[in-house]
Design a protein around this motif. Structure first.
Motif, short mmCIF file in Angstrom:
data_model
loop_
_atom_site.label_atom_id
_atom_site.label_comp_id
_atom_site.label_asym_id
_atom_site.label_seq_id
_atom_site.Cartn_x
_atom_site.Cartn_y
_atom_site.Cartn_z
N TRP A 291 0.76 -1.24 0.00
CA TRP A 291 0.00 0.00 0.00
C TRP A 291 0.80 1.30 0.00
N PRO A 292 1.93 1.43 0.69
CA PRO A 292 2.53 2.77 0.89
C PRO A 292 2.82 3.56 -0.37
N ASN A 293 3.19 2.90 -1.49
CA ASN A 293 3.49 3.65 -2.71
C ASN A 293 2.34 3.66 -3.71
N ALA A 294 1.15 3.21 -3.27
CA ALA A 294 0.01 3.22 -4.17
C ALA A 294 -0.30 4.63 -4.66
N ALA A 295 0.05 5.63 -3.85
CA ALA A 295 -0.20 7.02 -4.26
C ALA A 295 0.54 7.37 -5.54
N MET A 296 1.71 6.78 -5.77
CA MET A 296 2.47 7.06 -6.98
C MET A 296 1.76 6.52 -8.22
N VAL A 297 0.96 5.50 -8.04
CA VAL A 297 0.21 4.92 -9.14
C VAL A 297 -1.03 5.75 -9.45
N HIS A 298 -1.72 6.20 -8.40
CA HIS A 298 -3.04 6.79 -8.57
C HIS A 298 -3.05 8.32 -8.49
N GLY A 299 -1.92 8.93 -8.17
CA GLY A 299 -1.82 10.38 -8.27
C GLY A 299 -2.30 11.18 -7.09
N PHE A 300 -2.67 10.53 -5.98
CA PHE A 300 -2.95 11.31 -4.77
C PHE A 300 -1.69 11.41 -3.93
N ASP A 301 -1.71 12.21 -2.89
CA ASP A 301 -0.50 12.51 -2.13
C ASP A 301 -0.54 11.84 -0.76
N HIS A 302 0.47 11.03 -0.50
CA HIS A 302 0.59 10.27 0.73
C HIS A 302 1.66 10.93 1.60
N VAL A 303 1.37 11.09 2.87
CA VAL A 303 2.35 11.69 3.78
C VAL A 303 3.60 10.83 3.87
N LEU A 304 3.43 9.51 3.84
CA LEU A 304 4.56 8.60 3.98
C LEU A 304 4.81 7.90 2.64
N GLY A 305 5.33 6.69 2.66
CA GLY A 305 5.64 5.97 1.44
C GLY A 305 6.52 4.78 1.75
N TYR A 306 7.08 4.18 0.70
CA TYR A 306 8.01 3.06 0.87
C TYR A 306 9.27 3.36 0.07
N ASN A 307 10.35 3.62 0.77
CA ASN A 307 11.63 3.90 0.12
C ASN A 307 12.71 3.94 1.20
N PRO A 308 13.86 3.30 0.96
CA PRO A 308 14.93 3.40 1.95
C PRO A 308 15.55 4.78 2.01
N LEU A 309 15.33 5.60 0.97
CA LEU A 309 15.85 6.96 0.95
C LEU A 309 14.70 7.96 0.95
N ARG A 310 14.74 8.90 1.86
CA ARG A 310 13.84 10.05 1.85
C ARG A 310 14.57 11.18 2.54
N LEU A 311 14.12 12.38 2.33
CA LEU A 311 14.80 13.54 2.90
C LEU A 311 14.83 13.44 4.42
N GLU A 312 15.95 13.81 5.00
CA GLU A 312 16.14 13.68 6.44
C GLU A 312 15.10 14.46 7.22
#
Length: 812
Positions: free
Chosen positions: A534-555
């Motif tokens: 679920w966490p990166n589903a926003a990238m597919v559907h175009g809405f904005d998620h506060v979180l996500g799935y990625n080992p890298l994100r801004l500090e």
């Protein structure tokens, strides 16, 4: 042995393609799909890329996760990979298409290995064995879900072929080819790419050192091809790599401590899986995995998943190394010795902290300290087992007379199987392990029988030898490295990652977040603990998620919001001092309006009180709550308040202010004299450097009474794209347009076409100063110019400080 015929070489390539189709068929037919990271992370990445390209937008920035992220600098974004072509062609890459892409990469690597063997005049049966092991052995099979690493791994084989041809022939064309392949291998950096680069460099050194008495001459002969390759590779990697390094420096993982990297070491006992494929139950559906880094082995050490500890690459290469390599001494032959040395080195690397070698590599070799999990080297354990085993098969088919098994070789097999028995007995899993150990013994016997049969063929160079080696290895890999719970699951659970999904939760979220043209709102959501996919589903559907799935994100996103690698489970929602609850000022500033959870939200956020959020829907997947206090994405405010953001993140103690009327600024802009400042808080700890201190002094000098914006002040969000945001603001007095997207130095802004500084506002967002009247503000993401500016600033900051002397400034 006579040279292999062209007919048998062609047969080897065709048989490999047939074997590849058989082994890849479960995925190619769509019966199963590559799960976990391949879907939850990379399928979302490729769909985001396709969405951007087919909408005529740039994929350089993603607003859909982590309040915004520099996608172009993300080493797993696929922007600089061959997968870009898939996104450019298809607006909705299917699971089958993307799985086929991954498996095709492995096929290309296998064909390159066959060509590598052909160049050396080695038997095509050996080349076919090496190709099959390369494509379906060890981590190439068990970790196929790590798409970025698979890309680097496959491109390594292409670079290896081109490099060896450049060295052997002194060819500039092949030198350029090697540089291009190596550049594509490195351009989205990962640890597999790093290891591959070192292996290619080692080959160049070995090639020169193997020319005693004429090393200088040989160095001159290959200088032009190597220089051409270096230039070609640099042209590919330089800009993307610089951007990735800058992103990493500002990310949640600017460096990896040795202790953390060491925790990802391959346990020595895992090497037994090279001969006993399913020793620990990783393949069996009826056995709970009990090997290293499992609950049953050590519940305090769960740093590797079960697929990362599997190194089975087919039994034939292992039997050949023991029987032919050590038994006949052919493992130390000059032409294979470099690859045998590489096999030893990557094995030591994979074992990590279990040997002293990795500590030296970590401290000495550039790049090693940037990555965790030395077990990633298991990709190359498989590749080099295939190359070494294929060469030894070539030598075996060329030997005169019947084959004889040496007593020493038989003793090694007995000891390895006995070691498996001992481990199973000591860990109290003999019942689960006895069948895999017996099966391993049968495969060893069959491999020995195959070697005996091959020496009795009337034409050992013929197609029959190739077919027998291929048939045996294909059957072996299909049964022992075939589809399993780590590599092949039904596609249905990942339906939410399809653009046309009928999932009720996704459809509800998309409906709730839809806004009319010109609205200043662009509400964010949080999908808390709904599952790994679920966490990166926003990238597919175009809405904005506060979180996500990625080992890298801004500090700043990690520190302020509490964003971890993923939010797959409800227990993974980590609150912070600045974001202590969904009922918090930062949640409101983020515009976090909807929260979807699989359990009642109070079980995740224990600080919530009745009425803080309200339940608005219940779907099959989630409770959906609304935060009625969520602020618009863009706001027009009149006043500013000086603040030190480092203190706010550490303490969570916001000053008293109304964010709809006042913006917090850490560095006061020149335009401050035209706007109003309200009461400045007392500074406890300076985190903004000299400019922040000066800014506070300036603010103190211009304090004026807070003014409420005029009733006709208005702001409209005219255009919102990945890398372009246009806002119209109208105000009777000067003020600030605040955009509640994460601040990043590669964003620039104009006000009515004139450049304006993008200010860091309210800890992590963006703002620009605007004059009175009606204005148009334009935010643009400029990764090339922005990275160049940031790099220049970093280089300048590294220079010695200036010293004023008699009215002049000189460098000390």
């Amino acid at each position: 042995m006579s040279e292999p015929t062209g007919r048998s070489q062609l047969a080897a390539a065709l048989i490999f393609i047939l074997a590849w189709a058989v082994l890849a068929s479960p995925w190619l037919t769509g019966r199963v799909t590559i799960p976990y990271d391949a879907k939850a992370h990379f399928q979302a990445q490729i769909q985001f890329l396709a969405n951007a390209l087919h909408a005529g937008q740039s994929p350089a920035w993603s607003p859909n996760v982590f309040a915004g992220s520099p996608q172009i600098a993300d080493p797993q974004s696929l922007i600089f990979s061959p997968a870009y072509l898939i996104a450019a062609i298809s607006p909705a890459p299917s699971f089958q298409l993307f799985d086929g892409y991954v498996l095709t990469l492995l096929a290309i690597g296998g064909i390159a290995i066959i060509a590598f063997f052909r160049d050396r005049g080695w038997h095509p049966a050996g080349g076919l064995l090496a190709a099959l092991v390369f494509a379906f052995g060890a981590s190439a099979s068990w970790r196929v879900q790590h798409i970025g690493q698979v890309q680097s791994y496959a491109l390594f084989a292409v670079a290896l072929l081109a490099l060896t041809r450049a060295l052997d022939r002194g060819s500039i064309v092949y030198g350029v080819g090697a540089g291009v392949a190596a550049g594509l291998m490195i351009v989205e950096p990962d640890q597999v790419a790093l290891i591959g680069a070192y292996l290619l460099a080692m080959l160049v050194i070995v090639h020169v050192m193997a020319c005693p008495g004429r090393r200088l001459v040989e160095s001159r002969r290959i200088a032009a091809p190597l220089a051409a390759g270096a230039i070609a590779g640099a042209l590919i990697v330089l800009v993307p790599l610089v951007m990735t390094v800058l992103f990493a420096a500002a990310s949640s993982r600017p460096a990896i401590p040795f202790a953390e990297a060491a925790r990802g070491s391959l346990h020595p006992v895992s090497l037994l899986t090279a001969i006993i494929a399913d020793l620990f139950g990783a393949l069996s559906q009826t056995v709970d995995y009990w090997g290293p880094y499992s609950e049953t082995w050590d519940p305090n050490e769960l740093t590797l998943s079960q697929n990362m500890s599997q190194v089975y690459a087919g039994i034939l290469p292992v039997v050949l190394i023991i029987v032919v390599g050590f038994g006949r001494g052919w493992l130390f032959a000059r032409e294979i010795r470099p690859y045998a040395m590489m096999l030893a080195l990557v094995t030591f690397y994979a074992l990590g902290s279990w040997t002293p070698v990795f500590r030296v590599m970590f401290d000495v070799l550039p790049g090693v300290a940037m990555f965790r999990r030395p077990a990633d080297a298991t990709f190359f354990i498989g590749a080099l087992l295939g190359i070494v085993g294929g060469y030894l098969l070539h030598r075996w088919l060329g030997q005169p007379g019947p084959a004889r098994l040496q007593p020493t070789s038989l003793a090694i097999f007995v000891l390895l199987l006995a070691a498996g028995c001992a481990i199973a007995y000591l860990e109290d899993h003999w019942r689960e392990a006895r069948l895999p150990i017996m099966i391993a013994g049968c495969w060893i016997a069959c491999a020995l029988g195959l070697l005996a049969l091959l020496t009795r063929l009337p034409r050992p160079n013929g197609i029959l030898a190739v077919a027998l080696a291929a048939g045996f290895t294909t059957a072996d890999l299909a049964l022992n490295n075939g589809p399993n719970e780590s590599t092949a699951l039904a596609p249905a659970p990942y339906d939410i990652l399809k653009p046309d999904t009928r999932n009720s939760t996704i459809r509800l979220i998309k409906s709730l977040t839809r806004q009319p043209p010109g609205s200043p709102r662009r509400d964010r959501v949080e999908l808390a603990g709904l599952g790994f996919e679920w966490p990166n589903a926003a990238m597919v559907h175009g809405f904005d998620h506060v979180l996500g799935y990625n080992p890298l994100r801004l500090e700043v996103v990690t520190e302020a919001i509490g964003a971890g690698d993923t939010i797959a489970g409800p227990d993974q929602r980590q609150f912070t001092a600045l974001f202590p609850s969904y009922r918090s000022r930062l949640a409101d500033l983020l515009g976090l309006r909807y929260i979807a959870t699989p359990i009642e939200i109070g079980k995740i956020d224990h600080r919530l009180k009745p009425g803080d959020v309200r339940l608005i829907a219940r779907t099959r997947d989630a409770f959906v709550y609304e935060n009625p206090r969520a602020l618009p994405r863009v706001m027009l405010v009149r006043d500013f308040l000086p603040a030190e953001f480092g203190d706010l993140i550490a303490t969570g103690a916001w000053p008293s202010f109304d964010p709809t009327r006042t913006v917090l600024l850490e560095e006061i802009p020149p335009e401050a004299s035209r706007t109003r400042a309200v009461r400045a808080p007392t500074s406890r700890r300076g985190t903004g450097g000299p400019r922040s201190t000066a800014g506070l002094a300036t603010a103190a000098a211009i304090l004026m009474r807070h003014r409420i914006p005029a009733p006709d002040d208005a702001v409209r969000l005219l255009r919102y794209e990945n890398t372009l945001v246009e806002i119209e603001a109208a105000s009777r007095r000067p003020g600030y347009v605040v955009l509640n997207d994460v601040w990043h130095p590669w964003w620039s802004a104009t006000v009515d076409g004139r450049p304006s500084e993008v200010l860091k506002a309210n800890v992590m967002f963006r703002a620009v100063a605007v004059p009175a009247g009606r204005v148009r503000v334009r935010f643009t993401f400029e990764p090339l110019a922005g990275a160049a500016r940031e790099l220049a600033e970093r280089v300048g900051a590294a220079k010695p400080p200036r010293r004023a002397v008699a009215g002049r400034t000189d460098w000390e």
